[in-house]
Design a protein around this motif. Sequence first.
Motif, PDB file in Angstrom:
ATOM      1  N   ALA A   1     -24.838  37.714  18.129  1.00 44.50           N
ATOM      2  CA  ALA A   1     -26.153  37.477  17.532  1.00 44.50           C
ATOM      3  C   ALA A   1     -26.068  36.481  16.384  1.00 44.50           C
ATOM      4  CB  ALA A   1     -26.753  38.795  17.047  1.00 44.50           C
ATOM      5  N   LEU A   2     -25.027  36.599  15.567  1.00 42.16           N
ATOM      6  CA  LEU A   2     -24.859  35.660  14.447  1.00 42.16           C
ATOM      7  C   LEU A   2     -24.500  34.263  14.945  1.00 42.16           C
ATOM      8  CD1 LEU A   2     -22.961  37.961  11.914  1.00 42.16           C
ATOM      9  CD2 LEU A   2     -25.383  37.303  11.881  1.00 42.16           C
ATOM     10  N   LEU A   3     -23.665  34.183  15.985  1.00 45.11           N
ATOM     11  CA  LEU A   3     -23.312  32.880  16.550  1.00 45.11           C
ATOM     12  C   LEU A   3     -24.522  32.179  17.152  1.00 45.11           C
ATOM     13  CD1 LEU A   3     -19.892  33.657  18.295  1.00 45.11           C
ATOM     14  CD2 LEU A   3     -20.262  32.200  16.289  1.00 45.11           C
ATOM     15  N   LEU A   4     -25.442  32.957  17.711  1.00 39.27           N
ATOM     16  CA  LEU A   4     -26.655  32.383  18.285  1.00 39.27           C
ATOM     17  C   LEU A   4     -27.709  32.064  17.232  1.00 39.27           C
ATOM     18  CD1 LEU A   4     -27.030  34.670  21.460  1.00 39.27           C
ATOM     19  CD2 LEU A   4     -26.279  32.279  21.377  1.00 39.27           C
ATOM     20  N   GLY A   5     -27.422  32.425  15.981  1.00 40.81           N
ATOM     21  CA  GLY A   5     -28.351  32.121  14.891  1.00 40.81           C
ATOM     22  C   GLY A   5     -29.555  33.034  14.828  1.00 40.81           C
ATOM     23  N   TRP A   6     -29.410  34.272  15.306  1.00 46.40           N
ATOM     24  CA  TRP A   6     -30.547  35.193  15.347  1.00 46.40           C
ATOM     25  C   TRP A   6     -30.743  35.960  14.039  1.00 46.40           C
ATOM     26  CZ3 TRP A   6     -29.869  37.794  20.837  1.00 46.40           C
ATOM     27  CH2 TRP A   6     -30.130  36.819  21.814  1.00 46.40           C
ATOM     28  N   GLY A   7     -29.800  35.929  13.135  1.00 47.37           N
ATOM     29  CA  GLY A   7     -29.959  36.600  11.858  1.00 47.37           C
ATOM     30  C   GLY A   7     -29.360  37.992  11.818  1.00 47.37           C
ATOM     31  N   PRO A   8     -29.287  38.576  10.619  1.00 49.71           N
ATOM     32  CA  PRO A   8     -28.599  39.866  10.432  1.00 49.71           C
ATOM     33  C   PRO A   8     -29.302  41.050  11.101  1.00 49.71           C
ATOM     34  CG  PRO A   8     -29.643  39.134   8.389  1.00 49.71           C
ATOM     35  CD  PRO A   8     -29.733  37.993   9.329  1.00 49.71           C
ATOM     36  N   VAL A   9     -30.630  41.058  11.126  1.00 48.72           N
ATOM     37  CA  VAL A   9     -31.330  42.187  11.746  1.00 48.72           C
ATOM     38  C   VAL A   9     -31.038  42.228  13.247  1.00 48.72           C
ATOM     39  CG1 VAL A   9     -33.574  43.213  12.248  1.00 48.72           C
ATOM     40  CG2 VAL A   9     -33.144  42.203  10.004  1.00 48.72           C
ATOM     41  N   ALA A  10     -31.136  41.078  13.896  1.00 50.79           N
ATOM     42  CA  ALA A  10     -30.809  41.016  15.321  1.00 50.79           C
ATOM     43  C   ALA A  10     -29.342  41.378  15.557  1.00 50.79           C
ATOM     44  CB  ALA A  10     -31.109  39.628  15.869  1.00 50.79           C
ATOM     45  N   ALA A  11     -28.467  41.042  14.607  1.00 52.20           N
ATOM     46  CA  ALA A  11     -27.048  41.388  14.735  1.00 52.20           C
ATOM     47  C   ALA A  11     -26.861  42.910  14.736  1.00 52.20           C
ATOM     48  CB  ALA A  11     -26.246  40.754  13.601  1.00 52.20           C
ATOM     49  N   VAL A  12     -27.601  43.608  13.868  1.00 52.98           N
ATOM     50  CA  VAL A  12     -27.521  45.069  13.836  1.00 52.98           C
ATOM     51  C   VAL A  12     -28.037  45.653  15.150  1.00 52.98           C
ATOM     52  CG1 VAL A  12     -28.376  47.151  12.688  1.00 52.98           C
ATOM     53  CG2 VAL A  12     -27.706  45.167  11.326  1.00 52.98           C
ATOM     54  N   VAL A  13     -29.101  45.066  15.683  1.00 46.11           N
ATOM     55  CA  VAL A  13     -29.669  45.542  16.956  1.00 46.11           C
ATOM     56  C   VAL A  13     -28.678  45.354  18.094  1.00 46.11           C
ATOM     57  CG1 VAL A  13     -31.480  45.166  18.682  1.00 46.11           C
ATOM     58  CG2 VAL A  13     -32.042  45.110  16.239  1.00 46.11           C
ATOM     59  N   LEU A  14     -28.145  44.135  18.223  1.00 46.57           N
ATOM     60  CA  LEU A  14     -27.248  43.853  19.336  1.00 46.57           C
ATOM     61  C   LEU A  14     -25.933  44.618  19.199  1.00 46.57           C
ATOM     62  CD1 LEU A  14     -27.427  42.273  21.912  1.00 46.57           C
ATOM     63  CD2 LEU A  14     -26.348  40.327  20.786  1.00 46.57           C
ATOM     64  N   ALA A  15     -25.527  44.914  17.963  1.00 46.29           N
ATOM     65  CA  ALA A  15     -24.349  45.758  17.753  1.00 46.29           C
ATOM     66  C   ALA A  15     -24.566  47.144  18.358  1.00 46.29           C
ATOM     67  CB  ALA A  15     -24.037  45.882  16.263  1.00 46.29           C
ATOM     68  N   GLY A  16     -25.762  47.697  18.170  1.00 43.97           N
ATOM     69  CA  GLY A  16     -26.067  48.994  18.762  1.00 43.97           C
ATOM     70  C   GLY A  16     -26.142  48.941  20.279  1.00 43.97           C
ATOM     71  N   VAL A  17     -26.687  47.848  20.816  1.00 48.98           N
ATOM     72  CA  VAL A  17     -26.801  47.690  22.267  1.00 48.98           C
ATOM     73  C   VAL A  17     -25.424  47.706  22.920  1.00 48.98           C
ATOM     74  CG1 VAL A  17     -27.463  46.065  24.096  1.00 48.98           C
ATOM     75  CG2 VAL A  17     -29.016  46.487  22.181  1.00 48.98           C
ATOM     76  N   THR A  18     -24.455  47.021  22.298  1.00 45.16           N
ATOM     77  CA  THR A  18     -23.119  46.934  22.895  1.00 45.16           C
ATOM     78  C   THR A  18     -22.228  48.130  22.548  1.00 45.16           C
ATOM     79  OG1 THR A  18     -22.313  45.630  21.003  1.00 45.16           O
ATOM     80  CG2 THR A  18     -23.178  44.418  22.894  1.00 45.16           C
ATOM     81  N   TRP A  19     -22.611  48.888  21.555  1.00 45.30           N
ATOM     82  CA  TRP A  19     -21.782  49.992  21.080  1.00 45.30           C
ATOM     83  C   TRP A  19     -21.870  51.212  22.010  1.00 45.30           C
ATOM     84  CZ3 TRP A  19     -23.292  52.897  15.939  1.00 45.30           C
ATOM     85  CH2 TRP A  19     -22.421  53.967  15.735  1.00 45.30           C
ATOM     86  N   VAL A  20     -23.077  51.623  22.373  1.00 40.99           N
ATOM     87  CA  VAL A  20     -23.294  52.946  22.945  1.00 40.99           C
ATOM     88  C   VAL A  20     -23.193  52.917  24.467  1.00 40.99           C
ATOM     89  CG1 VAL A  20     -24.833  54.929  23.009  1.00 40.99           C
ATOM     90  CG2 VAL A  20     -24.830  53.424  21.023  1.00 40.99           C
ATOM     91  N   SER A  21     -22.339  53.761  25.007  1.00 40.55           N
ATOM     92  CA  SER A  21     -22.220  53.920  26.456  1.00 40.55           C
ATOM     93  C   SER A  21     -23.364  54.776  26.985  1.00 40.55           C
ATOM     94  CB  SER A  21     -20.883  54.567  26.815  1.00 40.55           C
ATOM     95  OG  SER A  21     -19.805  53.774  26.392  1.00 40.55           O
ATOM     96  N   SER A  22     -23.541  54.762  28.298  1.00 46.58           N
ATOM     97  CA  SER A  22     -24.599  55.542  28.933  1.00 46.58           C
ATOM     98  C   SER A  22     -24.077  56.918  29.317  1.00 46.58           C
ATOM     99  CB  SER A  22     -25.124  54.815  30.179  1.00 46.58           C
ATOM    100  OG  SER A  22     -25.994  55.646  30.896  1.00 46.58           O
ATOM    101  N   SER A  23     -24.494  57.945  28.581  1.00 48.24           N
ATOM    102  CA  SER A  23     -24.055  59.309  28.879  1.00 48.24           C
ATOM    103  C   SER A  23     -24.486  59.732  30.276  1.00 48.24           C
ATOM    104  CB  SER A  23     -24.629  60.280  27.849  1.00 48.24           C
ATOM    105  OG  SER A  23     -24.227  59.933  26.542  1.00 48.24           O
ATOM    106  N   GLY A  24     -25.738  59.395  30.645  1.00 47.69           N
ATOM    107  CA  GLY A  24     -26.247  59.806  31.941  1.00 47.69           C
ATOM    108  C   GLY A  24     -25.487  59.191  33.100  1.00 47.69           C
ATOM    109  N   VAL A  25     -25.258  57.887  33.041  1.00 46.33           N
ATOM    110  CA  VAL A  25     -24.543  57.199  34.111  1.00 46.33           C
ATOM    111  C   VAL A  25     -23.103  57.696  34.204  1.00 46.33           C
ATOM    112  CG1 VAL A  25     -23.702  54.957  34.920  1.00 46.33           C
ATOM    113  CG2 VAL A  25     -26.009  55.157  33.983  1.00 46.33           C
ATOM    114  N   ILE A  26     -22.453  57.831  33.053  1.00 45.66           N
ATOM    115  CA  ILE A  26     -21.042  58.235  33.038  1.00 45.66           C
ATOM    116  C   ILE A  26     -20.870  59.658  33.564  1.00 45.66           C
ATOM    117  CG2 ILE A  26     -19.089  58.751  31.508  1.00 45.66           C
ATOM    118  CD1 ILE A  26     -20.053  56.366  29.788  1.00 45.66           C
TER     119      ILE A  26
END
Length: 417
Positions: free
Chosen positions: A108-133
């Motif tokens: 997110a930071l490399l794409l120039g989206w800013g710190p808020v988007a970085a926090v969002v995308l960090a959460g998107v990539t962090w959490v696995s899918s309990s249901g699928v797993i």
Amino acid sequence: MHSSAVFLIEFGCIILVLGLLGRFAGRFRFSPIPLYLLAGLAFGNGGLLPLGSSEEFVAIGAEIGVILLLLMLGLEYTASDLVTNLKTHYPAGLVDALLNALPGAALALLLGWGPVAAVVLAGVTWVSSSGVIAKVLGDLGRLGNRETPTVLSILVLEDLSMAVYLPILTALLAGTGLASGSVTLAIALGAAALVLVLAVRYGRHISRFVSSDDPEKLLLVVLGLTLLIAGLAQQLHVSAAVGAFLVGIALSGEVADGAHSLLAPLRDLFAAVFFVFFGLNTDPASIPPVLLSALALAAVTACTKIATGYWAAKRAGIAAKGRWRAGGALVARGEFSIVIAGLAVAAGVEPSLGPLATAYVLILVLLGPLTARYTEPLATRLLRHRRAQLAAKPDDTTPLTASAHETISDQDAVGHA
């Protein structure tokens, strides 16, 4: 009258299509989440059949879907289970967060989206899918494997971390200042701690108050209480999802089991509507420009999840094959990633974030079952090939590294562990 008829036709078509897609996914034993997202893309602006009259109702249904997803997640755990997992497995949770949140934030930071988007995308990539797993582990017959408790512990820690992450994200998306954001976080943490204490000490009394022999009354009380607490949490600028999650934790025993069976069909219905709604808000034409970024991010975070599972299983004393199985099982992303991205899309953080998250989840929810099945045999084959190469060089005086010694001894020792 005409608009009511159009609404019923549109919403009926959505539910019918979702049912057929779910049946199709079940026949081939994979998660229906990517099909629901694709259906949303088809029904949204720029899709094949854009909706009109039913879009507002779908939005409300999607919000209820998030609440029910988190409620059902909370019902899976007791407060004592969460406390035990936190004390025992918190190092694995920290490694998980470090390895998997940082790639999203960095992109997110490399794409120039800013710190808020970085926090969002960090959460998107962090959490696995309990249901699928959970579904994949069941399909593969691994629920009794030695590495499975390690996998489940990581998932529990991720779920518990959301009680802290979501209030922080909500405050950032609302654009509140440092003081207001700190108050919001303090309220959320205080509420979570209070619920855990009450659930541990007075869980039986709370469950007895909610309990009813009549399934209809139990359903109405649990659902009404959940929506009420979720609404109050949102009014306090704390995520409604966190409120629902805490309600689930507070209920235990027969009440939790009964509520789980009664609410499961509602959860499935509204969760499907939620995934469709997320797709509705994503223009299909916006996905190709971010597809390469999504593929690169999926490749990196698939590897970091495998590394997370391997490290956690090794720490738990699991043999090498079990470590690879644990890592491969954690790759899938799904419902939580979409929930997090959906909050950001609703707040208008970054136009490209929704399409990137959609493509990312589509890739990993399809890749996850494959890595769960094939990571261990592929790693075993590669390590045996490496061992054969090392054995073919008896005159080589170069000492083996410690990791090479460990790998070889592990492969010699584990058998089919």
